[in-house]
Design an enzyme around this catalytic site. Structure first.
Site, PDB file in Angstrom:
ATOM      1  N   ARG A 175     -46.547 -41.612 -69.747  1.00 13.38           N
ATOM      2  CA  ARG A 175     -47.374 -40.997 -70.512  1.00 13.38           C
ATOM      3  C   ARG A 175     -47.304 -41.539 -71.894  1.00 13.38           C
ATOM      4  NH1 ARG A 175     -48.066 -40.645 -66.076  1.00 13.38           N
ATOM      5  NH2 ARG A 175     -48.634 -38.972 -64.813  1.00 13.38           N
ATOM      6  N   SER A 252     -52.421 -31.089 -69.147  1.00 14.54           N
ATOM      7  CA  SER A 252     -51.045 -30.892 -68.978  1.00 14.54           C
ATOM      8  C   SER A 252     -50.520 -30.639 -70.608  1.00 14.54           C
ATOM      9  CB  SER A 252     -50.153 -31.725 -68.142  1.00 14.54           C
ATOM     10  OG  SER A 252     -50.562 -31.508 -66.958  1.00 14.54           O
ATOM     11  N   GLU A 350     -48.006 -33.258 -74.657  1.00 14.74           N
ATOM     12  CA  GLU A 350     -48.362 -34.511 -74.267  1.00 14.74           C
ATOM     13  C   GLU A 350     -49.531 -35.023 -75.057  1.00 14.74           C
ATOM     14  OE1 GLU A 350     -50.695 -35.957 -70.244  1.00 14.74           O
ATOM     15  OE2 GLU A 350     -48.993 -34.909 -70.045  1.00 14.74           O
TER      16      GLU A 350
END
Length: 359
Positions: A175, A252, A350
């Protein structure tokens, strides 16, 4: 595809709220918004703001960003470029070239409809294509790094367009990439290599394989895999629906923590805790499991009930309709502190935080 030196003027407006441009529906106004409908317009808009000494926020679908309630003092450049092209390569694989402003799920749907597998596990992810290499977007056992060939970038320091920057130069990780949390370059165009043919990528994710009645490692029709992924994402509130506050999120909110093998929590409270091997003798843990077992149930409310964990997935922090960014960050801080206190594991957000931070 060279970027023209001169582009038609992009559409501009002043003091426009940012909230409607984001999937969280949060964030104050921008001083100025420029909608850039081509790569050339993106370059011109960013260059003009830089020359004027204005801060710039490049925004696509607004799906992975949290903007301060005070808004953004500068120019928001909305990437709205369009274009998708496929070409068969000598080895039978397919080169997919996509403009940064294309809606990502539309791209996945188009490839599947054309009988091309490879991206189907990334179905239902909101946002624009230009953001996918920045975040190294991934889901259900597939990530952008598996298929990315190269990107075209606008280098803001050099004020030049760099074409065909190889994926290997982007520092793609879990990520993340060298493009994340920096405004040094703007993605203009992205290229992927698809294997060719209608078969899916090998099924790596147990939940998806089970939903399809297949074995891990098996290939299925890409269309079947896409349908199953969308069903799974909907069950978790991860497919956008304007009428459903459970989908008013940035996806998320926390990444799955990757820790040294010796730092994996132990004791009776961690029995059954999911874990996966990671590089360099490290271990990836499930952020969702940690959050739930730290005492945060689905639907756990934040300040005034204006924000809450999703009723379907604890990793999604949602705006219940009248929340603020301050509310959301307070809830995130509560969750992070609870996990740290219970398991000694620090969770990291995130989404990109613009003009704000976790308290």
């Amino acid at each position: 595809m060279p970027v023209p030196e001169v582009a038609a003027p992009a559409r501009q407006s002043a003091q426009q709220p940012i909230a409607p441009m984001t999937t969280l529906r949060l964030g104050g106004p921008a001083d100025r918004v420029v909608v850039a409908s081509s790569a050339a317009e993106v370059v011109d808009a960013v260059r003009a703001a830089d020359e004027a000494g204005e801060p710039v926020l490049v925004l696509g679908g607004g799906s992975n960003v949290v903007v301060a309630d005070a808004g953004f003092r500068g120019t928001v450049v909305r990437v709205a470029s369009r274009g998708l092209d496929t070409a068969i390569r000598p080895d039978g694989s397919v080169l997919l070239t996509v403009e940064a402003g294309e809606d990502w799920d539309d791209v996945v749907a188009t490839t599947v409809d054309r009988g091309l597998g490879g991206l189907e596990c990334l179905s239902g992810i909101p946002g624009r294509t230009g953001a996918t290499p920045v975040q190294n977007v991934g889901a259900y056992g597939v990530e952008v790094a598996d298929l990315l060939v190269d990107v075209d970038l606008y280098d803001r320091a050099a004020r030049t367009v760099r074409e065909h920057v190889p994926a290997a130069e982007l520092g793609l990780g879990y990520r993340t990439s060298v493009l994340k949390n920096t405004d040094a370059a703007v993605v203009l165009r992205v290229r992927f290599a698809l294997p060719g043919g209608p078969g899916s990528a090998p099924l790596r994710y147990p939940e998806l394989a089970a939903a399809l009645g297949a074995r891990q490692g098996q290939r299925v029709p890409a269309a079947s895999a896409r349908a199953a992924v969308l069903d799974l994402r909907r069950s978790k509130g991860m497919v956008l629906d304007a009428a459903d506050h459970d989908t008013w999120s940035a996806g998320s909110f926390f990444t799955n923590p990757v820790v040294d093998a010796g730092a994996v929590p132990g004791g009776p409270d961690t029995e059954g805790m999911p874990r996966w091997p990671a590089a360099s003798d490290r271990v990836k843990l499930s952020a969702a499991w940690l959050i739930q077992h730290a005492g945060f149930a689905r639907g756990h409310a934040g300040p005034g009930g204006r924000v809450a964990l999703s009723g379907r997935h604890v990793l999604a922090l949602t705006n219940r309709g009248d929340g603020t960014t301050e509310d959301l960050l307070a809830l995130a801080a509560e969750v992070r502190a609870g996990v740290l206190d219970r398991f000694g594991v620090d969770l990291h957000p995130e989404p990109v935080l613009v003009g704000c931070r976790l308290p």
